[in-house]
Design an enzyme around this catalytic site. Structure first.
Site, mmCIF file in Angstrom:
data_model
loop_
_atom_site.group_PDB
_atom_site.id
_atom_site.type_symbol
_atom_site.label_atom_id
_atom_site.label_comp_id
_atom_site.label_asym_id
_atom_site.label_seq_id
_atom_site.Cartn_x
_atom_site.Cartn_y
_atom_site.Cartn_z
ATOM 1 N N GLU A 132 0.849 -1.186 0.000
ATOM 2 C CA GLU A 132 0.000 0.000 0.000
ATOM 3 C C GLU A 132 0.889 1.242 0.000
ATOM 4 O OE1 GLU A 132 -2.462 2.910 -0.092
ATOM 5 O OE2 GLU A 132 -3.269 0.889 -0.310
ATOM 6 N N GLU B 71 -0.179 4.471 0.364
ATOM 7 C CA GLU B 71 -0.660 5.651 1.076
ATOM 8 C C GLU B 71 -1.393 5.352 2.374
ATOM 9 O OE1 GLU B 71 -2.458 9.933 -0.462
ATOM 10 O OE2 GLU B 71 -2.665 8.142 -1.698
ATOM 11 N N HIS B 72 -2.658 4.895 2.260
ATOM 12 C CA HIS B 72 -3.496 4.713 3.454
ATOM 13 C C HIS B 72 -4.059 3.300 3.523
ATOM 14 C CE1 HIS B 72 -3.676 9.083 3.738
ATOM 15 N NE2 HIS B 72 -4.174 9.140 2.522
ATOM 16 N N MET B 73 -4.003 2.688 4.702
ATOM 17 C CA MET B 73 -4.708 1.423 4.919
ATOM 18 C C MET B 73 -6.222 1.689 4.837
ATOM 19 S SD MET B 73 -2.906 -1.154 5.167
ATOM 20 C CE MET B 73 -1.148 -1.313 4.969
ATOM 21 N N GLY B 74 -6.908 0.876 4.045
ATOM 22 C CA GLY B 74 -8.337 1.101 3.847
ATOM 23 C C GLY B 74 -8.630 1.822 2.553
ATOM 24 N N GLY B 75 -7.566 2.357 1.903
ATOM 25 C CA GLY B 75 -7.728 2.996 0.602
ATOM 26 C C GLY B 75 -8.608 4.228 0.616
ATOM 27 N N GLY C 5 -23.952 12.013 -10.191
ATOM 28 C CA GLY C 5 -23.865 10.631 -9.734
ATOM 29 C C GLY C 5 -23.843 10.628 -8.218
ATOM 30 N N ILE D 186 -21.428 10.560 -5.944
ATOM 31 C CA ILE D 186 -20.494 11.482 -5.283
ATOM 32 C C ILE D 186 -21.002 12.914 -5.369
ATOM 33 C CG2 ILE D 186 -18.146 12.434 -5.326
ATOM 34 C CD1 ILE D 186 -17.206 9.672 -6.359
ATOM 35 N N HIS E 21 -44.243 -5.384 12.140
ATOM 36 C CA HIS E 21 -44.958 -4.109 12.197
ATOM 37 C C HIS E 21 -44.694 -3.443 13.550
ATOM 38 C CE1 HIS E 21 -48.234 -1.222 11.699
ATOM 39 N NE2 HIS E 21 -48.578 -1.486 12.948
#
Length: 464
Positions: free
Chosen positions: A35, A37-41, A182, A184, A443
């Site tokens: 990776e 940059e960041h863990m978790g992307g 969209g 985002i 319900h």
């Protein structure tokens, strides 16, 4: 330098990559993950998670402003944008640290740096301590994607923002232009509009949320306009003139072009895959419009090389990436997983009101030649929705008239991103309208509308 050898190497630790690595380790493979940059992307750090944290703040503010409707009193209602952002970053940080912990717990070797494929089964990683060589019979590319930038509309972080800038805003926009409707674009439009920005959304297609069922898009648009947004469809931003603290946008609609002034622009015109500098050309990997071409099992055609998630193309969704990661890890471990079916992956948009869908829209089902039955049920007919003060919304279901197969489900309204899962399970279990009709829904719940929508398709609706 001798390469360190593994059974499987994953490039990218986003929701596709880290899940693939963990599943591989669970199956007894020796796994490394790279990776840069960041863990978790992007998802955990700059996408799904922090945006939902910010949208939650906007939702609470919206509810506070409606306090009187619920017999409550709330004075001097306001917000601190810095504190909203700080909470969002804290949530992202907590989850990113959680990914690191999970990888460590599953004995996955983590290498921080930028990876390049140097040959079949070989990777070179540029770390802050120099080059590190890795080797594996199986390599999984999960490098994700980034915001698309159109010529003349490039972000500068001051007047023109991408999603990253919008998540750490240098100021609160007063007059905001969002290019693209969209998921985002519409989520940021919803957030900043709720906080008081005068918000305009420009969409090049003939309707906002263009991937959704047309009826759902129209319903959502009506709600956004009611909330004060300006929506411009079949329109495109041709040019941005940047001045001191202002942007003049040249917006073309049909044969006319108008110029409108804004202090902030958010560009949300799609994404491009992170395919550069990976060494794909040398290996003969096929790339089509910035996305790696793969088969139903995410194989690239180069022996032992796979691509999952956003780099492998639409739908660009974290849960699709994660599921592909599991599938590929199981394939590598010698199991026989089912391929991921794109038509059974739900899309969720967390604007106000929320939007969620799975499968075929009504128009697409007809295009494909299905004889269909369509059911609808409005939130106004549901006791729980009225009690919650959320009477605006609808649920729509599309069935094959002959077989009773649930072809698609489309929703707009409060909490529909949670409700959609019921139909997903139904589709996975190959449910028919009879199965859904015979299911007893509790319900009072919002889920009862799902039942009523099915009943409506067969002319048996009770509460409408």
């Amino acid at each position: 330098m001798a390469a360190k050898t593994f059974d499987m190497i994953v490039v990218g630790a986003g929701p596709g990559g880290y899940v693939a690595a963990i599943r591989g380790a669970q199956l007894g493979l020796s796994v490394a993950i790279v990776e840069r940059e960041h863990m978790g992307g992007i998802c955990l750090n700059w996408g799904c998670i922090p945006t939902k944290a910010m949208l939650r703040s906007a939702e609470v503010l919206h509810l506070m402003e409606r306090a009187g409707e619920f017999g409550l009193k709330a004075d001097k209602i306001g917000y601190d944008l810095d504190a909203v952002v700080k909470r969002s970053r804290k949530v992202a940080g907590q989850l990113s640290a959680g990914v690191s912990h999970l990888l460590k717990k599953n004995k996955v070797t983590t290498v921080m740096g930028a990876a390049t494929l140097t040959g079949k089964g070989r990777i070179s990683v540029e770390t802050d301590k120099g080059q590190q060589e890795l080797a594996a019979d199986h390599i999984v590319l999960a490098t994700g994607a980034r915001a698309r930038e159109l010529p003349g509309l490039e972000a500068d972080g001051d007047l023109v923002w991408t999603y990253k800038h919008a998540l750490q805003p240098p100021r609160m926009p007063k007059k905001l232009l969002v290019i693209g409707s969209g998921a985002i674009g519409i989520e940021f439009a919803s957030f900043y509009n709720t906080l008081g920005a005068d918000t305009t959304v420009v969409e090049v297609m003939d309707r906002i949320l263009p991937v959704e069922d047309a009826e759902i898009s129209a319903f959502a648009k009506k709600q956004f306009v009611k909330q004060g947004m300006t929506i411009m469809e079949k329109a495109s931003v041709k040019k941005l003139d940047r001045g001191q603290g202002k942007v003049t946008a040249h917006i073309e609609t049909g044969d006319t072009t108008e110029t409108l002034e804004f202090d902030t622009v958010i560009s949300a015109v799609g994404i491009v895959g992170n395919v550069e500098n990976l060494g794909l050309d040398a290996l003969g990997v096929k790339v089509d419009r910035t996305h790696v071409v793969v088969d139903e099992f995410c194989r690239t055609g180069v022996d032992g090389l796979y691509a999952i998630g956003d780099i492998a193309g639409a739908p660009w969704l974290a849960h699709k990436a994660s599921h592909e990661g599991v599938m590929v890890a199981e394939l590598i471990a010698g199991e026989k997983p089912h391929p991921v079916r794109p038509d059974s992956i739900a899309g969720c948009t967390y604007c106000q009101p929320q939007v969620a869908s799975v499968g075929l829209s009504e128009a697409r089902a007809r295009e494909l030649g299905h004889d269909i039955k369509v059911g609808r049920f409005p939130f106004i007919g549901n006791g729980k929705a009225i009690a919650l003060g959320e009477p605006e919304g609808m649920i729509k279901t599309v069935f094959d008239a002959e077989t009773g197969e649930l072809l698609g489900a489309h929703m707009v309204g409060a909490e529909v991103t949670e409700l959609i899962q019921g139909y997903l399970v139904g589709r996975q279990l190959e449910t028919t309208e009879q199965d859904l009709m015979n299911t007893v829904f509790p319900h009072p719940t919002l889920s009862e509308m799902m039942h009523e929508s099915v009943l409506d398709a067969w002319g048996r609706v009770i509460h409408m």
